[in-house]
Design a protein around this motif. Structure first.
Motif, PDB file in Angstrom:
ATOM      1  N   TYR A  18      44.492  32.060  51.847  1.00  0.00           N
ATOM      2  CA  TYR A  18      44.114  33.039  50.608  1.00  0.00           C
ATOM      3  C   TYR A  18      42.714  32.519  50.505  1.00  0.00           C
ATOM      4  CZ  TYR A  18      41.924  32.513  45.794  1.00  0.00           C
ATOM      5  OH  TYR A  18      41.216  32.717  44.701  1.00  0.00           O
ATOM      6  N   TYR A  51      39.169  37.853  42.310  1.00  0.00           N
ATOM      7  CA  TYR A  51      40.498  37.303  43.240  1.00  0.00           C
ATOM      8  C   TYR A  51      40.444  35.444  42.617  1.00  0.00           C
ATOM      9  CZ  TYR A  51      39.712  33.848  47.217  1.00  0.00           C
ATOM     10  OH  TYR A  51      39.815  32.973  48.129  1.00  0.00           O
ATOM     11  N   LEU A  55      44.847  33.431  42.386  1.00  0.00           N
ATOM     12  CA  LEU A  55      45.290  31.988  42.682  1.00  0.00           C
ATOM     13  C   LEU A  55      45.789  31.901  40.798  1.00  0.00           C
ATOM     14  CD1 LEU A  55      45.181  30.282  44.659  1.00  0.00           C
ATOM     15  CD2 LEU A  55      43.179  28.667  43.979  1.00  0.00           C
ATOM     16  N   GLY A  84      45.710  40.971  42.980  1.00  0.00           N
ATOM     17  CA  GLY A  84      45.801  41.100  43.797  1.00  0.00           C
ATOM     18  C   GLY A  84      45.103  42.742  44.116  1.00  0.00           C
ATOM     19  N   THR A  97      42.249  41.617  53.220  1.00  0.00           N
ATOM     20  CA  THR A  97      42.086  41.525  52.007  1.00  0.00           C
ATOM     21  C   THR A  97      43.826  42.292  51.380  1.00  0.00           C
ATOM     22  OG1 THR A  97      41.269  43.190  50.985  1.00  0.00           O
ATOM     23  CG2 THR A  97      40.102  41.157  50.772  1.00  0.00           C
ATOM     24  N   LEU A 100      47.059  40.221  50.979  1.00  0.00           N
ATOM     25  CA  LEU A 100      47.347  39.201  49.150  1.00  0.00           C
ATOM     26  C   LEU A 100      48.523  39.646  48.588  1.00  0.00           C
ATOM     27  CD1 LEU A 100      43.813  38.256  48.325  1.00  0.00           C
ATOM     28  CD2 LEU A 100      45.267  37.061  49.388  1.00  0.00           C
TER      29      LEU A 100
END
Length: 385
Positions: A18, A51, A55, A84, A97, A100
């Motif tokens: 990540y 972003y 998480l 995402g 990216t 993700l």
């Protein structure tokens, strides 16, 4: 490597990926190079929100799934996918990216329904293709990247589902093994009890009767002889009466001997792969056949519940006697517990079994899962002379 270490290693690796995916964009933006060439196709703060939100939503999905909150899993999984998608669409043609999105599909496969997981994979694939078209990627590169990330997501789906099926099969096997061990323990105890009764009857009916006849014959003989021979006959008569008393005492002990509770419970909890069983039985605990059946069935249900639902590493069973002669079995695991208790057929049957014997069962799911079974003292059988 234990399960806990594997989970920690997987979480650490995921966090590293990540950071590797997103940190270059953050570094370029903070270094000022973005003034020359923007690193995002929209406001950087919006990308940063997506972003960070990814998480948070990802972790929330795992927490909700571990605790069994289905509604929370659905909402958090969708939020993970949305964040995402925002990251991929706003990142431009930079880095990897879209990886993700594979994480989003993996967490959905782990905790969400199969239909939702497939839908997320399809949506992620559309996002990858849309991002490529938006950022002017060539047809061949667009096709390859879309196909690559679609395959990775599908691979995660099938790998996760295969692992879940294997885990479910292992759980069914462990439950069946526990049920078989419980039946074996009860059958062994019943067979031993029947054998003790058979031996007791044989001693009483054969040896006891013959010793009684011998004592009577010696008593009759003691009245017919005198002198030294009479003294020998009297000693023989007394020895026969003592032997008869010993036989009757042995018969009574065989009939009233309590079942081997410790051995029966050890059979149920021995060699459990997960959770690991820890059994403690007080030395002064004595139960009859009805109560040993209830205790063994309670241990079986507790072990089964821990295997199927608790996700526990350890299970403790403690059996002790009460001051009035009753018995208490307290079982506790270190699993996730249950905020709302819903008694299934097994726990309901356990409650009914305890109530038939005049006992009670209590449950507590606040810290792990705790079951406490209390049974009143058994009536003490009186051995026949």
């Amino acid at each position: 490597m234990g399960k806990e270490r594997l989970e920690v290693a997987a979480a650490t690796a995921g966090l590293a990926i990540y950071l590797i995916v997103g940190m270059p964009i953050v570094v370029v933006e903070l270094s000022g190079d973005a003034a020359v060439e923007p690193v995002t196709r929209g406001p950087f703060w919006l990308w940063l929100v997506c972003y960070a939100g990814f998480l948070v939503a990802f972790v929330a999905t795992a927490v909700a799934g571990t605790r069994g909150h289905r509604a929370g899993v659905v909402s958090c999984a969708l939020l993970t996918t949305a964040c995402g998608a925002g990251i991929v669409l706003l990142s431009g043609n930079r880095g990897v990216t879209p990886i993700l999105l594979v994480f989003a599909a993996a967490i959905a496969a782990q905790y969400a329904s199969a239909r939702l997981a497939v839908g997320i994979v399809a949506g992620n694939t559309v996002v990858v293709a849309a991002a490529g078209l938006w950022h002017g990627v060539g047809p061949l590169d667009l096709l390859l990247s879309t196909f690559l990330y679609a395959v990775l997501q599908v691979l995660y789906l099938f790998t996760t589902w295969a692992g879940q099926r294997e885990q479910e099969a292992n759980e069914r096997l462990a439950v069946a093994h526990t049920e078989l061990r419980s039946a074996t323990a009860l059958l062994a105890e019943s067979s031993q009890a029947q054998e003790r009764l058979r031996i007791a009857r044989e001693l009483h009916d054969v040896l006891g009767h013959k010793l009684s006849a011998l004592a009577l014959q010696l008593e009759t003989a003691s009245h017919r002889v005198s002198g030294a021979a009479g003294a020998d006959v009297e000693r023989a008569r007394l020895l026969a009466k003592e032997l008869l008393s010993d036989v009757r005492s042995t018969v009574g002990e065989l009939r009233s001997r309590p079942p081997e509770l410790r051995a029966a419970l050890e059979t149920v909890v021995r060699d459990l792969p997960r959770p690991r069983g820890h059994l403690t039985v007080a030395d002064d605990v004595e139960v009859d056949e009805q109560r040993i059946t209830a205790l063994v069935r309670c241990a079986q249900e507790v072990v089964t519940n821990a295997i199927r639902h608790a996700d526990a590493d350890n299970l403790w069973l403690d059996v002790r006697s009460r001051a009035d002669g009753g018995v208490v079995l307290r079982a506790r695991d270190d699993g996730r517990g249950a905020s709302v208790l819903r008694l299934g057929h097994g726990l309901t049957g356990l409650t009914e079994r305890a109530e038939q014997l005049g006992g009670s069962v209590t449950f507590d799911g606040r810290e792990g899962f705790v079951v406490e079974l209390e049974l009143p003292p058994a009536a003490i059988p009186v051995a026949a002379p």
